[in-house]
Design an enzyme around this catalytic site. Structure first.
Site, mmCIF file in Angstrom:
data_model
loop_
_atom_site.group_PDB
_atom_site.id
_atom_site.type_symbol
_atom_site.label_atom_id
_atom_site.label_comp_id
_atom_site.label_asym_id
_atom_site.label_seq_id
_atom_site.Cartn_x
_atom_site.Cartn_y
_atom_site.Cartn_z
ATOM 1 N N TYR A 97 0.855 -1.180 0.000
ATOM 2 C CA TYR A 97 0.000 0.000 0.000
ATOM 3 C C TYR A 97 0.893 1.234 0.000
ATOM 4 O O TYR A 97 1.813 1.314 -0.799
ATOM 5 C CB TYR A 97 -0.974 -0.057 1.187
ATOM 6 C CG TYR A 97 -2.160 0.865 1.013
ATOM 7 C CD1 TYR A 97 -2.991 0.761 -0.110
ATOM 8 C CD2 TYR A 97 -2.439 1.838 1.954
ATOM 9 C CE1 TYR A 97 -4.061 1.618 -0.283
ATOM 10 C CE2 TYR A 97 -3.511 2.696 1.793
ATOM 11 C CZ TYR A 97 -4.315 2.587 0.673
ATOM 12 O OH TYR A 97 -5.371 3.442 0.502
ATOM 13 N N LYS A 157 -20.342 -20.102 -10.705
ATOM 14 C CA LYS A 157 -19.599 -19.865 -11.946
ATOM 15 C C LYS A 157 -18.152 -19.480 -11.611
ATOM 16 O O LYS A 157 -17.207 -19.941 -12.256
ATOM 17 C CB LYS A 157 -20.270 -18.728 -12.714
ATOM 18 C CG LYS A 157 -20.014 -18.739 -14.193
ATOM 19 C CD LYS A 157 -20.876 -19.785 -14.870
ATOM 20 C CE LYS A 157 -20.747 -19.731 -16.360
ATOM 21 N NZ LYS A 157 -21.683 -20.626 -17.038
#
Length: 397
Positions: free
Chosen positions: A30, A85
């Site tokens: 970060y 999925k």
């Protein structure tokens, strides 16, 4: 219900791919270290493929208007299917997926929403969107996005159906070009299946498509533009009239709509794909009892020749992502058809027989399509798709 709830709710989670154990790790992951790839991507958007997970990420997106065979139950109700999925993408092609369920008032609103977030992903898999809106949605998103957009209910179904159909006809000694086809159903899957079969050699004028009102013919005035493509200049009006002498039956409609009496009217050595789920248009036991010369496929895993989209969509996207294809075009779809059908002709590894719980599998009437657990699908189908993307000029690498 326990499967979907335990050990934790749902079927997918996010995992870390880099170390995040120390202060130094966090300063790289970060602030301030993350600023460096930000600058690189700002200079060249393609660097997103180098410094982020974009290139191996697919968004699975639905509005819940056509969930499986359950109908329009809304976006949130479609979430278990979209998670499923995503599970299949990861399990079969090691592709990371995020399921996104969109609430909207108009088709344009849905299109704008998806187009606005498309750059976050390497590809978009549309799912469980009702016809005819799904055609407009896919067409518009393909034109607005520079990543592959694929409606699996249309094209995945069509690819697997075409692969199995070509093999079945080969066994039956028939050529697709010479066959009369009856398609019961006129939704997204039906229309896509027939369009791809035409690209594989079928003649449009020899296709009889039926919806709830019967045969789609040129004198009807209630057809949308997609059904009009299959309006046949014929006096046939019923399923029985259309199926008399037909070589092929493709069902993407509903349970038990093909009677034994209608099946008897088909030409010798017919091919029947009864793909309605969970119950096919005709039960295989009934079909076999009246026709011992047919080859049959269903959408179910407990019968031979399951027409299952998982044979296709993970590997279509794997191939497309590997060469950074901008679209999934007809050349890539036909390459997938050919790769799938040829794999069914190869000797089946022992691991696949064990997974399928059978002692042997040989190319023939009861084995025209590979089993979903066949690990060779990943290499063969994805490579065929990637090669086709390169040859047709839609790959970036």
């Amino acid at each position: 219900m326990e499967y979907h709830q335990y050990p934790k709710p749902g079927k997918i989670e996010v995992a870390l791919t880099t170390s995040a154990e120390t202060v130094d790790d966090l300063s790289l992951a970060y602030s301030p270290g993350v600023a460096e790839p930000v600058r690189e991507i700002a200079l060249d958007p393609d660097n997103a493929y180098k410094y982020t997970a974009k290139g191996n990420t697919v968004a699975v997106i639905s509005n819940g208007t056509a969930i499986l065979g359950l109908g329009n139950l809304g976006p949130l109700a479609s979430k278990p299917v979209m998670e499923g999925k995503a599970l299949l993408f990861k399990r079969f092609a090691n592709i990371d997926s995020f399921d996104i369920e969109v609430t909207h008032n108009t088709t344009d609103e849905f299109i704008n929403t998806v187009a606005s977030i498309a750059d976050s992903f390497g590809g978009i898999n549309l799912e469980d969107i009702k016809a005819p809106e799904c055609f407009e949605i896919e067409k518009e998103l393909i034109s607005r996005c520079n990543i592959p957009v694929f409606h699996d209910d249309q094209h995945g179904t069509a690819i697997v159906t075409s692969a199995g159909m070509l093999n079945a006809l080969e066994i039956q000694g028939k050529a697709l070009h010479d066959c009369t086809i009856v398609c019961l159903g006129a939704g997204a899957a039906a229309i896509a299946c027939m369009e791809l079969l035409i690209k594989c050699g079928a003649q449009r004028e020899r296709i009889y498509m039926l919806d709830r009102q019967g045969v789609i013919h040129t004198r009807r005035d209630d057809l949308n533009e997609y059904k009009m493509r299959f309006a046949n200049n014929t006096d046939k009006r019923t399923l029985e009239e259309a199926i008399t002498g037909a070589d092929i039956f493709v069902g993407v409609s509903g349970a038990n709509l093909l009677t034994a009496e209608a099946l008897k009217l088909m030409a010798p050595n017919p091919v029947v794909f009864a793909c309605s789920n969970p119950d096919p248009e005709i039960q295989p036991e009934l079909a076999m009892s009246v026709r011992d010369d047919l080859i049959m496929a269903t959408g179910r895993s407990d019968y031979p020749n399951q027409v299952n989209n998982v044979l296709c969509f993970p590997f279509i996207f794997r191939g497309a992502l590997d060469v950074r294809a901008t679209v999934i075009n007809d050349e890539m779809k036909i390459a997938a058809v050919e790769a799938i059908r040829q794999l069914a002709k190869e000797p089946v590894p022992e691991s696949v027989l064990k997974a399928a719980n059978v002692s042997e599998l040989h190319f023939g009437a009861d084995y025209i399509i590979p089993k979903p657990m066949d690990p060779r699908l990943l290499e063969k189908v994805s490579k065929a798709v990637a090669d086709a993307a390169i040859k047709s000029g839609v790959s970036r690498i």
